[in-house]
Motif scaffolding. Structure first.
Motif, short mmCIF file in Angstrom:
data_model
loop_
_atom_site.label_atom_id
_atom_site.label_comp_id
_atom_site.label_asym_id
_atom_site.label_seq_id
_atom_site.Cartn_x
_atom_site.Cartn_y
_atom_site.Cartn_z
N THR A 12 -37.19 -15.82 26.52
CA THR A 12 -38.51 -15.27 26.75
C THR A 12 -39.52 -16.01 25.88
N SER A 16 -38.14 -15.95 21.72
CA SER A 16 -37.21 -14.84 21.80
C SER A 16 -36.12 -15.17 22.82
N THR A 17 -34.88 -14.92 22.43
CA THR A 17 -33.75 -15.18 23.32
C THR A 17 -32.73 -14.07 23.17
N THR A 18 -32.15 -13.65 24.28
CA THR A 18 -31.03 -12.72 24.25
C THR A 18 -29.82 -13.44 24.84
N THR A 84 -29.89 -10.71 20.15
CA THR A 84 -31.29 -11.04 20.40
C THR A 84 -31.84 -11.72 19.16
N ASN A 86 -35.33 -13.60 17.48
CA ASN A 86 -36.79 -13.75 17.54
C ASN A 86 -37.21 -14.68 16.41
N TRP A 87 -37.88 -15.77 16.76
CA TRP A 87 -38.30 -16.76 15.78
C TRP A 87 -39.79 -16.63 15.54
N ASP A 88 -40.18 -16.39 14.28
CA ASP A 88 -41.58 -16.35 13.86
C ASP A 88 -41.83 -17.62 13.05
#
Length: 114
Positions: A12, A16-18, A84, A86-88
């Protein structure tokens, strides 16, 4: 065998990846941890977060800290799980959640730096 069997991947917006996995009983990480009931060690979960995070995102090379890590439910052989990520990039933080169905198994954030 060091990595779980990946059945699907949902990306996504590039941050973001699941990932969907089946935890094969033959995985190296289950051997001897523990004899009466095998479970996936927490250190393995962190290792996989870093492995897949590096594969999917342009992560800085230096691991700095683990923040707010919680292991709430063990992960067992033959379970189907999701990871899941999520990279910030602005904060250099990689957040993760492992789930077994709707149940949160573990979560946390990893700080990285150059």
């Amino acid at each position: 065998m060091m990595l779980p069997q990946e059945s699907a991947r949902q990306i996504t917006d590039g941050v973001s990846t699941t990932l969907y996995f089946k935890l094969q009983p033959e995985l190296f990480w289950f051997k001897g941890h523990f004899p009466e009931q095998a479970l996936l060690p927490g250190v393995t979960q962190i290792h996989w977060v870093m492995h897949y995070g590096a594969e999917l995102f342009n992560l800085p090379p230096i691991f700095s800290a683990l923040d707010v890590v919680k292991f709430q439910r063990p992960l067992f052989p033959s379970e189907e799980i999701t990871l899941t990520l999520n990279w910030d990039e602005a904060k250099s933080k990689l957040s993760f959640q492992y789930r077994c169905g709707d149940i949160l198994a573990s979560s946390g954030r990893i700080s990285l730096c150059h």
